[in-house]
Design a protein around this motif. Structure first.
Motif, PDB file in Angstrom:
ATOM      1  N   SER A  75       0.849  -1.185   0.000  1.00  0.00           N
ATOM      2  CA  SER A  75       0.000   0.000   0.000  1.00  0.00           C
ATOM      3  C   SER A  75       0.890   1.242   0.000  1.00  0.00           C
ATOM      4  O   SER A  75       1.921   1.289   0.675  1.00  0.00           O
ATOM      5  CB  SER A  75      -0.901   0.000   1.234  1.00  0.00           C
ATOM      6  N   SER A  76       0.499   2.258  -0.739  1.00  0.00           N
ATOM      7  CA  SER A  76       1.345   3.449  -0.897  1.00  0.00           C
ATOM      8  C   SER A  76       1.077   4.525   0.137  1.00  0.00           C
ATOM      9  O   SER A  76       1.745   5.562   0.139  1.00  0.00           O
ATOM     10  CB  SER A  76       1.144   4.042  -2.296  1.00  0.00           C
ATOM     11  N   LEU A  77       0.134   4.307   1.047  1.00  0.00           N
ATOM     12  CA  LEU A  77      -0.233   5.343   2.010  1.00  0.00           C
ATOM     13  C   LEU A  77       0.945   5.779   2.868  1.00  0.00           C
ATOM     14  O   LEU A  77       1.142   6.975   3.118  1.00  0.00           O
ATOM     15  CB  LEU A  77      -1.387   4.850   2.885  1.00  0.00           C
ATOM     16  N   PHE A  78       1.754   4.823   3.320  1.00  0.00           N
ATOM     17  CA  PHE A  78       2.859   5.161   4.224  1.00  0.00           C
ATOM     18  C   PHE A  78       3.843   6.123   3.584  1.00  0.00           C
ATOM     19  O   PHE A  78       4.470   6.943   4.273  1.00  0.00           O
ATOM     20  CB  PHE A  78       3.584   3.888   4.670  1.00  0.00           C
ATOM     21  N   ALA A  79       4.025   6.040   2.262  1.00  0.00           N
ATOM     22  CA  ALA A  79       5.023   6.863   1.580  1.00  0.00           C
ATOM     23  C   ALA A  79       4.663   8.344   1.615  1.00  0.00           C
ATOM     24  O   ALA A  79       5.541   9.206   1.460  1.00  0.00           O
ATOM     25  CB  ALA A  79       5.180   6.401   0.137  1.00  0.00           C
ATOM     26  N   GLU A  80       3.392   8.660   1.826  1.00  0.00           N
ATOM     27  CA  GLU A  80       2.955  10.052   1.856  1.00  0.00           C
ATOM     28  C   GLU A  80       3.118  10.694   3.219  1.00  0.00           C
ATOM     29  O   GLU A  80       2.915  11.900   3.361  1.00  0.00           O
ATOM     30  CB  GLU A  80       1.478  10.122   1.435  1.00  0.00           C
ATOM     31  N   LEU A  81       3.497   9.911   4.222  1.00  0.00           N
ATOM     32  CA  LEU A  81       3.455  10.398   5.593  1.00  0.00           C
ATOM     33  C   LEU A  81       4.810  10.783   6.163  1.00  0.00           C
ATOM     34  O   LEU A  81       4.877  11.545   7.123  1.00  0.00           O
ATOM     35  CB  LEU A  81       2.826   9.332   6.507  1.00  0.00           C
ATOM     36  N   ALA A  82       5.895  10.248   5.626  1.00  0.00           N
ATOM     37  CA  ALA A  82       7.200  10.491   6.235  1.00  0.00           C
ATOM     38  C   ALA A  82       8.281  10.531   5.172  1.00  0.00           C
ATOM     39  O   ALA A  82       8.149   9.924   4.102  1.00  0.00           O
ATOM     40  CB  ALA A  82       7.513   9.407   7.267  1.00  0.00           C
ATOM     41  N   ASP A  83       9.334  11.250   5.488  1.00  0.00           N
ATOM     42  CA  ASP A  83      10.505  11.308   4.619  1.00  0.00           C
ATOM     43  C   ASP A  83      11.622  10.415   5.137  1.00  0.00           C
ATOM     44  O   ASP A  83      12.504  10.022   4.364  1.00  0.00           O
ATOM     45  CB  ASP A  83      11.007  12.750   4.494  1.00  0.00           C
TER      46      ASP A  83
END
Length: 539
Positions: free
Chosen positions: A429-437
Motif C-alpha cells: 500500500s502506498s499510504l505510508f510513503a505520503e506520511l514520512a521522509d
C-alpha cells in the motif's frame, strides 16, 4: 432370540475381518517387507522382478512415444503423481485442519489396528474418522487451502514430466474425490477426477461411502471410456495398478522409491505456491503426529512462558530468557539514530510474516514502538507488549492517525496488509510513503518447524500462541539503511513509486519475489471472505 442371533452374526463377521482375513493379509505384508528374510528365496525374488518388468519404467516414456501426438493419460494420485503411496498424512490433515484436535487424536489412535486391516477396510475406517460430522465447507477449505501445499511438495517429477506432455488427463483414485479434486484441477489442470464419493446429509458428511462404494480403478476406467482405450496409463508396481494400466494402449510404471531424481524442485511447480492455510507446518505421518501430541503439553506451557517473558521483562532480559527457551533471533543492519532531524518519529516499513513482526523489531531495537494494524483480535491487543492502534481502511482518516502517531514517536507499518508464508512479497500500500521522509525498510523473515503462526480461516488470536509453541521458532531481522531522499515523495517521487521501490529493495534483501497480489486476493482464495476478523467462534 432375534437380537442374540444378529449380535452373534455381527461378531462372527468382525472376527473374520479382523482375525482371519486381515491378519492373513498383514502376515503377507510383513513377509513382503522383509521381516521373514529367512523364508525368502531367489525364486521369489526373481518372480517379483518379473512382475515389476511387465511394463516399462516411466523413464523410457520420451524415447518410446511421439510427444507431438495428442493423447489421453490416466493415472492415480497416490504412488504415481505423488512420490509416496501412503495416504494417512492427508487424512490427518483433513481431521486436524478441517475437524478438530480430538478428531486428529482419534485418527492417530486408529494406527494401532489399521495395519492389520485390508486395504478397503483400512480406507473405510480412516474415511469415517476423518469425515463423520465434518461440514462440506470445512472440507472445501482444506481441499483448496491446506492440502495443495503438501501435494506439491510430494509431486513425482518423472510422473509430472509425462503428465505435462499429454493433452487430456483423467485421474482415477479410491481416495475420496473431495480430497484431491481441488488440487488436481487448480494446480495440475486435470480434465476430470473420478474418485470415491461420500454420503452426505444436509451440509455435513456422514463418514460413510455413497451407494457406489469404494472406487475400483479398472472398473471405473471401463465405465468412463467404454470401448475406447486411453493412450497412456501410469501406475505403480502393485498388481492392482497393473490391472488398471493394462487397459491402456501404452502403460508405464512409476518408481515409487523416494530418490532424488523424483523430487520436484520448487521452481518447476506446475503453479506457484503463494498462499496456503492451516496450522501444521509438517507432513503429519503417524510418527510425526505422535511427536506433535507428545509435545503439545510442553509447547503450551512454553508459549505462555515466552509471552510472559516478552510482556514483563526488559528488552535485554527478554532476549536472554527468550533465547534460553529456544527462540532464535538474528539481527543485523544499519540501526538508525534515536533522534529524527524533522522532529518526527522514524517510520519502519516491514515485511509481514506473523503478527509478532513489530514485537521482534521492538525487541531488537530495544525501544518501544507503535504498530498500526488493519484487523487485530482483542486478545492479541491485550497480550501485545507494544502499543497497537487499529486503522479503519479509510485512506484520509488512516493518514491522519498515522501522522499523529509519528509526531509522538517511532511507528511500524506492514504495507502488505496481511501475512504471507512463502518467499513472496504482496503489493505494498502506498499510504505510508505520503506520511514520512525518514523511512527505514526492515526485511523480516520467520521460520517454524511444527506450527504456523498465521491463519486465514481460523482464530486469529491463537496465531502468536501457535508460533511460540514451536520448539525453536526463529526470526531474522535485517534493518536496511534509510531510504535516500531522492527516492521519497519529498524528492519528487510519487507514493506508488516509493512503495514499489521499497518492495523491490526488501525482496532483494530476502531473496523473495515481488507480486501484485493483495490482501483481498489472499483471503478470497483461502477463506472466501475479505479478511474481517471475528473474535467469536465459527458457527
Amino acid at each position: 432370540m432375534v437380537f442374540p442371533m444378529v449380535f452373534l452374526k455381527l461378531a462372527d463377521w468382525v472376527l473374520y475381518q479382523l482375525l482371519a482375513n486381515s491378519c492373513y493379509r498383514a502376515a503377507r505384508k510383513v513377509r513382503n517387507y522383509g521381516f521373514f528374510t529367512r523364508n525368502q528365496t531367489p525364486r521369489s525374488s526373481s518372480s517379483q522382478q518379473q512382475a515389476g518388468s511387465l511394463f516399462p519404467s516411466v523413464a523410457h516414456f520420451d524415447s518410446c512415444d511421439d510427444i507431438r501426438t495428442p493423447r489421453t493419460l490416466v493415472c492415480d494420485i497416490h504412488g504415481v503423481l505423488l512420490r509416496t503411496e501412503t495416504f494417512f498424512p492427508y487424512f490427518m490433515l483433513v481431521a486436524f485442519e478441517g475437524g478438530s484436535i480430538l478428531r486428529a487424536f482419534l485418527l492417530l489412535l486408529s494406527c494401532s489396528f489399521l495395519w492389520v486391516l485390508d486395504y478397503e477396510l483400512k480406507l473405510r475406517v480412516m474415511i469415517f474418522i476423518s469425515f463423520c460430522g465434518l461440514r462440506k465447507k470445512d472440507m472445501e477449505s482444506v481441499g483448496m487451502a491446506v492440502l495443495p501445499k503438501f501435494y506439491l511438495e510430494n509431486l513425482n517429477l518423472q510422473a509430472y514430466q509425462v503428465w505435462s506432455k499429454t493433452s487430456s488427463r483423467v485421474v482415477f483414485t479410491s481416495i475420496p474425490r473431495v480430497m484431491v479434486q481441488g488440487f488436481l484441477k487448480e494446480y495440475m489442470s486435470a480434465d476430470d477426477v473420478v474418485g470415491t464419493e461420500l454420503h452426505t446429509v444436509g451440509n455435513r458428511f456422514t463418514g460413510l461411502l455413497s451407494t457406489s462404494g469404494l472406487l475400483v480403478k479398472h472398473r471405473a476406467l471401463k465405465v468412463y471410456f467404454g470401448d475406447k482405450q486411453p493412450e497412456v496409463g501410469l501406475g505403480s508396481s502393485s498388481h492392482h495398478d497393473h490391472q488398471f494400466i493394462s487397459l491402456c494402449k501404452k502403460a508405464y510404471v512409476v518408481d515409487g522409491k523416494n530418490n532424488q531424481s523424483c523430487v520436484m524442485p520448487r521452481d518447476k511447480y506446475p503453479k506457484p505456491l503463494i498462499f496456503h492455510d492451516g496450522r501444521l507446518a509438517f507432513l503429519p505421518t503417524p510418527l510425526a503426529t505422535l511427536c506433535m501430541f507428545l509435545w503439545l503439553p510442553f509447547g503450551i506451557v512454553l508459549a505462555i512462558f515466552r509471552i510472559l517473558v516478552g510482556i514483563c521483562l526488559p528488552y535485554r532480559l527478554a532476549i536472554f530468557w527468550g533465547s534460553l527457551s529456544g527462540v532464535q533471533i538474528r539481527s543485523h543492519g544499519c540501526f538508525p539514530s534515536s533522534k529524527s532531524q524533522h522532529k518526527k518519529g522514524v517510520l519502519y516499513v516491514c515485511t509481514h510474516r506473523t503478527l509478532l513482526d513489530p514485537v521482534f523489531l521492538s525487541t531488537v531495537l530495544c525501544k518501544p514502538l507503535t504498530a498500526v494494524t488493519y484487523s487485530l483480535s482483542k486478545m492479541s491487543e491485550i497480550i501485545a507488549p507494544i502499543r497497537t492502534v487499529r486503522l479503519t481502511r479509510d485512506r484520509k482518516q488512516d493518514g491522519e492517525t498515522m501522522q499523529k502517531l509519528l509526531s509522538e514517536g517511532d511507528l511500524v507499518v506492514c504495507p502488505e496488509g496481511t501475512t504471507c508464508r512463502e518467499p513472496y512479497l504482496l503489493r505494498f500500500s502506498s499510504l505510508f510513503a505520503e506520511l514520512a521522509d525518514e523511512i527505514v525498510p526492515v526485511a523480516m523473515n520467520a521460520h517454524v518447524s511444527m506450527f504456523y503462526g498465521t491463519t486465514a480461516s481460523g482464530l486469529k488470536w491463537l496465531d502468536p500462541i501457535f508460533f511460540l509453541m514451536n520448539p525453536m521458532p526463529s526470526y531474522h531481522v535485517q534493518i536496511l539503511g534509510k531510504v535516500p531522499p531522492e527516492f521519497t515523495c519529498a524528492g519528487g517521487r510519487s507514493s506508488f513509486e516509493v512503495a514499489n521501490y521499497i518492495q523491490r529493495k526488501l525482496g532483494d534483501a530476502l531473496g523473495f519475489e515481488c507480486t501484485t497480489l493483495t490482501r483481498r486476493d489472499k483471503y478470497m482464495m483461502l477463506a472466501g471472505n475479505e479478511g474481517v476478523v471475528h473474535d467469536h467462534k465459527r458457527n
